[in-house]
Design a protein around this motif. Structure first.
Motif, short mmCIF file in Angstrom:
data_model
loop_
_atom_site.label_atom_id
_atom_site.label_comp_id
_atom_site.label_asym_id
_atom_site.label_seq_id
_atom_site.Cartn_x
_atom_site.Cartn_y
_atom_site.Cartn_z
N LEU A 3 0.79 -1.24 0.04
CA LEU A 3 0.06 0.18 0.20
C LEU A 3 0.77 1.19 -0.11
CD1 LEU A 3 -2.82 -0.79 2.71
CD2 LEU A 3 -2.89 -1.42 0.27
N VAL A 4 0.26 2.32 -0.71
CA VAL A 4 0.81 3.63 -0.75
C VAL A 4 -0.29 4.52 -0.24
CG1 VAL A 4 1.87 5.70 -1.82
CG2 VAL A 4 2.86 3.37 -2.28
N PHE A 5 -0.11 5.03 1.09
CA PHE A 5 -1.08 5.73 1.72
C PHE A 5 -0.99 7.31 1.48
CE2 PHE A 5 -2.89 8.21 5.12
CZ PHE A 5 -4.05 7.65 5.49
N ALA A 6 -2.17 7.87 0.78
CA ALA A 6 -2.14 9.18 0.59
C ALA A 6 -3.02 9.90 1.57
CB ALA A 6 -2.64 9.39 -0.87
N GLY A 7 -2.63 11.05 2.15
CA GLY A 7 -3.15 11.85 3.17
C GLY A 7 -2.15 12.79 3.69
N THR A 8 -2.97 13.92 4.43
CA THR A 8 -2.36 15.01 4.76
C THR A 8 -2.59 15.49 6.44
OG1 THR A 8 -1.99 15.88 2.37
CG2 THR A 8 -1.61 17.43 4.30
N ILE A 20 -0.98 0.49 9.17
CA ILE A 20 0.35 0.14 9.53
C ILE A 20 0.28 -0.94 10.55
CG2 ILE A 20 2.44 1.12 10.97
CD1 ILE A 20 2.02 3.87 9.87
N ALA A 21 -0.75 -1.08 11.47
CA ALA A 21 -0.78 -2.37 12.21
C ALA A 21 -1.42 -3.43 11.78
CB ALA A 21 -1.59 -1.68 13.41
N SER A 22 -1.97 -3.34 10.55
CA SER A 22 -2.34 -4.43 9.87
C SER A 22 -1.25 -5.72 9.66
CB SER A 22 -2.96 -4.22 8.44
OG SER A 22 -3.63 -5.50 7.85
N ASP A 23 -1.80 -6.75 9.87
CA ASP A 23 -1.00 -8.00 9.60
C ASP A 23 -0.99 -8.52 8.34
OD1 ASP A 23 -3.22 -9.18 10.06
OD2 ASP A 23 -2.47 -10.26 11.72
N GLU A 26 1.19 -4.10 3.81
CA GLU A 26 2.26 -3.48 4.20
C GLU A 26 2.29 -1.94 3.65
OE1 GLU A 26 7.19 -3.48 3.47
OE2 GLU A 26 6.18 -4.65 2.46
N VAL A 27 2.31 -0.83 4.44
CA VAL A 27 2.52 0.45 4.02
C VAL A 27 3.67 0.65 3.55
CG1 VAL A 27 2.09 2.87 4.33
CG2 VAL A 27 0.56 1.12 5.44
N VAL A 28 4.09 0.83 2.27
CA VAL A 28 5.56 0.94 1.92
C VAL A 28 6.13 2.37 1.88
CG1 VAL A 28 5.56 -1.37 0.80
CG2 VAL A 28 4.88 0.58 -0.47
N ALA A 29 4.86 3.32 1.60
CA ALA A 29 5.28 4.69 1.27
C ALA A 29 3.97 5.56 1.66
CB ALA A 29 5.82 5.07 -0.04
N VAL A 30 4.30 6.85 1.86
CA VAL A 30 2.71 7.62 2.15
C VAL A 30 3.21 8.89 1.06
CG1 VAL A 30 2.52 6.94 4.30
CG2 VAL A 30 3.92 9.33 3.77
N VAL A 31 1.93 9.45 0.46
CA VAL A 31 2.08 10.55 -0.47
C VAL A 31 1.42 11.77 0.45
CG1 VAL A 31 1.28 11.65 -2.53
CG2 VAL A 31 1.83 9.02 -2.50
N THR A 32 1.75 12.74 0.42
CA THR A 32 1.32 13.97 1.28
C THR A 32 1.50 15.09 0.52
OG1 THR A 32 1.07 14.98 3.59
CG2 THR A 32 3.01 14.23 2.97
N ARG A 33 1.06 16.31 1.29
CA ARG A 33 1.06 17.63 0.52
C ARG A 33 2.52 17.96 0.92
NH1 ARG A 33 -0.38 18.82 -3.27
NH2 ARG A 33 -1.20 21.12 -2.81
N PRO A 34 3.01 18.73 0.35
CA PRO A 34 4.41 19.53 0.73
C PRO A 34 4.32 20.62 1.93
CG PRO A 34 4.05 20.07 -1.61
CD PRO A 34 2.71 19.58 -0.94
N ASP A 35 5.82 20.47 2.40
CA ASP A 35 5.60 21.15 3.98
C ASP A 35 5.07 22.68 3.62
OD1 ASP A 35 6.90 18.86 4.59
OD2 ASP A 35 8.87 19.88 5.11
N ALA A 36 4.48 23.05 4.82
CA ALA A 36 3.69 24.19 4.77
C ALA A 36 4.16 25.09 5.94
CB ALA A 36 1.93 24.18 4.62
N PRO A 37 3.85 26.65 5.55
CA PRO A 37 4.19 27.37 6.50
C PRO A 37 3.19 27.27 7.82
CG PRO A 37 4.30 28.67 4.63
CD PRO A 37 3.71 27.29 4.57
N ALA A 38 3.67 27.45 9.24
CA ALA A 38 2.87 27.25 10.27
C ALA A 38 3.47 27.85 11.38
CB ALA A 38 2.58 25.75 10.61
N GLY A 39 2.64 28.61 12.54
CA GLY A 39 2.81 29.17 13.42
C GLY A 39 3.37 30.37 13.22
N ARG A 40 3.69 31.36 14.70
CA ARG A 40 3.91 32.82 14.25
C ARG A 40 5.13 32.98 13.59
NH1 ARG A 40 2.81 35.38 20.27
NH2 ARG A 40 0.58 35.17 20.40
N GLY A 41 6.21 32.12 13.47
CA GLY A 41 7.28 32.24 12.71
C GLY A 41 7.21 31.95 11.20
N ARG A 42 6.14 31.24 11.02
CA ARG A 42 5.60 30.94 9.57
C ARG A 42 6.82 29.99 8.87
NH1 ARG A 42 1.10 30.62 9.32
NH2 ARG A 42 0.79 30.93 6.94
N ARG A 43 7.41 29.09 9.78
CA ARG A 43 8.46 28.23 9.36
C ARG A 43 7.70 26.78 8.59
NH1 ARG A 43 9.65 23.68 12.75
NH2 ARG A 43 8.54 23.83 14.60
#
Length: 312
Positions: A3-8, A20-23, A26-43
């Motif tokens: 499995l390749v899991f997609a979520g953010t 992941i817990a399933s016997d 096998e979750v071999v990779a995940v697809v997610t959105r790119p890193d995004a600015p967060a918090g007061r510092g917008r890092r």
């Protein structure tokens, strides 16, 4: 299956944890959105799904767009049998949909074909639905229109916010998605086309949609407040500044209060606001630039004058 899991967002974590817990898979990779600015510092901060995958030692793919050739080439190399999806947040092109043998299977938080779109839980609360649920379906190019593998139902409680309901559906839906993967793997589950009747749409709730219309009946005001909590948050204006309304209570028995829509009546312990039917009681509010507070404390601080109105 591989499995390749997609979520953010965080709401996808119960399903990722279940897989992941399933016997059996096998979750071999995940697809997610790119890193995004967060918090007061917008890092730049990795998504909750990316962080959980990294903790588990799972490969993380963060394509700017799922149609990117490098991403699709890597997905072909991984050769997943199926790609389960929960709140990924990007449209998948046909070229990506065709890579896994069993396609991409989405966990959607409604009883399809009701509430297709980005905000099914919010719209269920806004509409006053008494029952909603979750569905797993195979993604095709149409909007949440693919054939359905499985469903579960969930009662919408009278005091539910969208956040409350979504949390319950995320955990219940995790089991549904895992069971769907099992059924696809052993061939016992076949997807069924959605009916042509009963289609409703659930577009994203914008900030303007969350503005309270005090001329509406009290029941509608309550639904807007609950349906827009925690985001984007129902709001109104007071003395020209935005006031977020975090919770209200229906008080139909207060027949002694005759208030025009938006008119405020404050006592030492309670704050009431007129609507198009009977008043509602403000419980928690958040003035602009301040922290959430009890409505009675807010009213004492601003010294409500007789006849003052919200949005007036």
């Amino acid at each position: 299956m591989r499995l390749v899991f997609a979520g953010t967002p965080e709401v996808a974590l119960p399903a990722l944890d279940a897989l992941i817990a399933s016997d059996r898979h096998e979750v071999v990779a995940v697809v997610t959105r790119p890193d995004a600015p967060a918090g007061r510092g917008r890092r730049l901060v990795a998504s909750p799904v990316a962080q959980r995958a990294e903790e588990a030692g799972i490969e993380v793919l963060k394509p700017a767009r799922p149609r990117d050739e490098d991403f699709q080439a890597r997905l072909r190399e991984i050769a997943p049998d199926c790609c389960p999806v929960v709140a990924y947040g990007a449209l998948l092109p046909k070229s990506a949909l065709e890579i896994p043998a069993h396609g991409w299977v989405n966990l959607h938080f409604s009883l399809l074909p009701a509430w297709r779109g980005a905000a099914p839980v919010q719209h269920a609360v806004l509409a006053g639905d008494e029952v909603t649920g979750a569905s797993t379906f195979r993604i095709e190019e149409g909007l949440d229109s693919g054939p359905v593998y499985g469903v579960l139902t969930e009662e919408v409680r009278a005091t539910d916010t969208s956040g409350d309901l979504l949390t319950r559906l995320a955990f219940a839906g995790a089991g549904l998605l895992a069971a769907t993967m099992d059924g696809i793997e052993d061939g016992t589950l076949q997807a069924v086309p959605q009916p042509a009747e009963g289609i409703t749409l659930a577009p994203k709730i914008e900030v303007e949609d969350a503005k309270i219309d005090w001329s509406a009946p009290a029941l509608r005001v309550d639904r807007v407040v609950r349906g827009c909590a925690p985001a984007p948050g129902a709001w109104t204006l007071f003395r020209g500044e935005r006031l977020k309304v975090m919770s209200v209570a229906l008080v139909p028995d207060r027949t002694d209060l005759e208030l025009a829509p938006g008119e405020i009546a404050a006592t030492k312990k309670a704050v009431f606001v007129g609507t198009g039917s009977h008043p509602v009681q403000l419980q928690w509010v958040q003035p602009q630039g301040k922290k959430p507070m009890a409505a009675a404390d807010w009213a004492r601080g601003v010294r409500i004058e007789a006849g003052e109105r919200l949005d007036g």
